[in-house]
Design a protein around this motif. Structure first.
Motif, PDB file in Angstrom:
ATOM      1  N   CYS A  25       0.864  -1.183   0.000  1.00  0.00           N
ATOM      2  CA  CYS A  25       0.000   0.000   0.000  1.00  0.00           C
ATOM      3  C   CYS A  25       0.898   1.229   0.000  1.00  0.00           C
ATOM      4  O   CYS A  25       1.680   1.420   0.936  1.00  0.00           O
ATOM      5  CB  CYS A  25      -0.905  -0.003   1.217  1.00  0.00           C
ATOM      6  SG  CYS A  25      -1.914  -1.508   1.365  1.00  0.00           S
ATOM      7  N   ARG A  26       0.815   2.043  -1.032  1.00  0.00           N
ATOM      8  CA  ARG A  26       1.779   3.116  -1.263  1.00  0.00           C
ATOM      9  C   ARG A  26       1.039   4.426  -1.537  1.00  0.00           C
ATOM     10  O   ARG A  26       0.724   4.764  -2.669  1.00  0.00           O
ATOM     11  CB  ARG A  26       2.677   2.779  -2.463  1.00  0.00           C
ATOM     12  CG  ARG A  26       3.302   1.381  -2.405  1.00  0.00           C
ATOM     13  CD  ARG A  26       4.348   1.303  -1.309  1.00  0.00           C
ATOM     14  NE  ARG A  26       5.064   0.035  -1.314  1.00  0.00           N
ATOM     15  CZ  ARG A  26       4.965  -0.887  -0.370  1.00  0.00           C
ATOM     16  NH1 ARG A  26       4.139  -0.693   0.658  1.00  0.00           N
ATOM     17  NH2 ARG A  26       5.672  -1.990  -0.437  1.00  0.00           N
ATOM     18  N   ASP A  39       2.628  -2.870   4.121  1.00  0.00           N
ATOM     19  CA  ASP A  39       2.263  -4.079   3.396  1.00  0.00           C
ATOM     20  C   ASP A  39       1.123  -4.777   4.129  1.00  0.00           C
ATOM     21  O   ASP A  39       1.084  -4.806   5.366  1.00  0.00           O
ATOM     22  CB  ASP A  39       3.449  -5.039   3.281  1.00  0.00           C
ATOM     23  CG  ASP A  39       4.548  -4.499   2.374  1.00  0.00           C
ATOM     24  OD1 ASP A  39       4.271  -3.577   1.575  1.00  0.00           O
ATOM     25  OD2 ASP A  39       5.682  -5.000   2.467  1.00  0.00           O
ATOM     26  N   ALA A  40       0.205  -5.324   3.356  1.00  0.00           N
ATOM     27  CA  ALA A  40      -0.943  -6.041   3.916  1.00  0.00           C
ATOM     28  C   ALA A  40      -1.237  -7.242   3.041  1.00  0.00           C
ATOM     29  O   ALA A  40      -0.663  -7.395   1.958  1.00  0.00           O
ATOM     30  CB  ALA A  40      -2.157  -5.119   4.000  1.00  0.00           C
ATOM     31  N   VAL A  41      -2.125  -8.109   3.503  1.00  0.00           N
ATOM     32  CA  VAL A  41      -2.479  -9.295   2.722  1.00  0.00           C
ATOM     33  C   VAL A  41      -3.892  -9.154   2.182  1.00  0.00           C
ATOM     34  O   VAL A  41      -4.776  -8.577   2.827  1.00  0.00           O
ATOM     35  CB  VAL A  41      -2.360 -10.595   3.549  1.00  0.00           C
ATOM     36  CG1 VAL A  41      -0.905 -10.871   3.885  1.00  0.00           C
ATOM     37  CG2 VAL A  41      -3.207 -10.539   4.806  1.00  0.00           C
ATOM     38  N   HIS A  42      -4.076  -9.663   0.981  1.00  0.00           N
ATOM     39  CA  HIS A  42      -5.393  -9.639   0.345  1.00  0.00           C
ATOM     40  C   HIS A  42      -6.324 -10.602   1.076  1.00  0.00           C
ATOM     41  O   HIS A  42      -5.982 -11.765   1.316  1.00  0.00           O
ATOM     42  CB  HIS A  42      -5.255 -10.057  -1.113  1.00  0.00           C
ATOM     43  CG  HIS A  42      -6.552 -10.158  -1.851  1.00  0.00           C
ATOM     44  ND1 HIS A  42      -7.322  -9.059  -2.164  1.00  0.00           N
ATOM     45  CD2 HIS A  42      -7.214 -11.239  -2.319  1.00  0.00           C
ATOM     46  CE1 HIS A  42      -8.395  -9.458  -2.812  1.00  0.00           C
ATOM     47  NE2 HIS A  42      -8.364 -10.765  -2.924  1.00  0.00           N
ATOM     48  N   THR A  58       2.787  -4.879  12.282  1.00  0.00           N
ATOM     49  CA  THR A  58       3.016  -4.419  10.912  1.00  0.00           C
ATOM     50  C   THR A  58       3.675  -3.042  10.921  1.00  0.00           C
ATOM     51  O   THR A  58       3.282  -2.154  11.687  1.00  0.00           O
ATOM     52  CB  THR A  58       1.699  -4.356  10.136  1.00  0.00           C
ATOM     53  OG1 THR A  58       1.167  -5.680  10.025  1.00  0.00           O
ATOM     54  CG2 THR A  58       1.891  -3.772   8.736  1.00  0.00           C
ATOM     55  N   ARG A  59       4.665  -2.863  10.058  1.00  0.00           N
ATOM     56  CA  ARG A  59       5.400  -1.601   9.981  1.00  0.00           C
ATOM     57  C   ARG A  59       4.690  -0.612   9.065  1.00  0.00           C
ATOM     58  O   ARG A  59       4.369  -0.930   7.927  1.00  0.00           O
ATOM     59  CB  ARG A  59       6.819  -1.849   9.458  1.00  0.00           C
ATOM     60  CG  ARG A  59       7.670  -0.606   9.241  1.00  0.00           C
ATOM     61  CD  ARG A  59       9.063  -1.007   8.757  1.00  0.00           C
ATOM     62  NE  ARG A  59       9.895   0.137   8.444  1.00  0.00           N
ATOM     63  CZ  ARG A  59       9.995   0.696   7.244  1.00  0.00           C
ATOM     64  NH1 ARG A  59       9.297   0.191   6.220  1.00  0.00           N
ATOM     65  NH2 ARG A  59      10.794   1.728   7.039  1.00  0.00           N
TER      66      ARG A  59
END
Length: 205
Positions: A25-26, A39-42, A58-59
């Protein structure tokens, strides 16, 4: 929301389909300056949009700030201009945080998904205004109420600094008011059970 994108951005419409696929995610600001990245998971997709999730630890980072979450969250990227972050066990009592954005853009990452990084990226322009729902009795609720629009001053400042088109200013303002009303009314996907279903998917991965 239909805020216009700067013309130099061109992204593929490719999206993940498998639960657990890593997505970067940007977010960025109107002038292209990097904003929040994580960053994440679908998790899946429904009539409200694409759902991602992230575990505690999560960072999250942006220029000048970085932290790791102490709570899990699910993130909804709608088909229009907003991104909703819904929390579980947030230490400051925040239940929901909606970023007003341009329409999210998706792309497959070349050579992604090989264990070294996200297989897909989603991006958008953060348009400053946020809609929040907080726990009754929390410090934020005492200061602002249980539902409120945040960062009005930043939106006013950036409207001048970045020369937002008047149509974009009007659209963001209208979207924020509409989202606040929907959140206050407990409409889906802000009703609790909708997000709980996606937390269950995140817990099962």
């Amino acid at each position: 929301m239909s805020a216009q994108q700067p013309a130099d951005q061109a992204f593929s419409s490719s999206r993940p389909t498998e639960p657990g696929t890593l997505v970067g995610c940007r977010m960025r600001k109107w002038d292209g300056t990097p904003h929040w990245r994580f960053d994440a998971v679908h998790l899946g997709q429904d009539e409200h949009g694409v759902w991602l999730g992230y575990p505690a630890g999560t960072r999250f980072s942006r220029p000048g700030r970085e932290y790791r979450t102490r709570y899990p969250g699910v993130v909804l990227f709608g088909e229009v201009g907003w991104v909703a972050d819904i929390y579980r066990d947030h230490p400051r009592g925040v239940r929901l945080y909606i970023d007003l954005t341009t329409v999210p853009e998706w792309r497959a990452v070349p050579d992604g998904g090989d264990g070294r990084g996200p297989a897909f990226e989603v991006s958008g322009i953060d348009m400053d205004l946020d809609v929040l729902a907080v726990q009754p009795g929390s410090e934020r609720a005492r200061a602002h109420g249980e539902f409120y629009i945040d960062d009005e001053d930043e939106f006013a400042e950036h409207s001048v600094r970045y020369n937002y088109p008047p149509s974009v200013v009007a659209q963001v303002r209208a979207d924020a008011d509409a989202l606040l009303a929907a959140v206050r009314a407990g409409e889906a996907p802000y009703d609790g059970p909708t997000a709980d279903r996606w937390f269950a998917v995140l817990d099962g991965l």
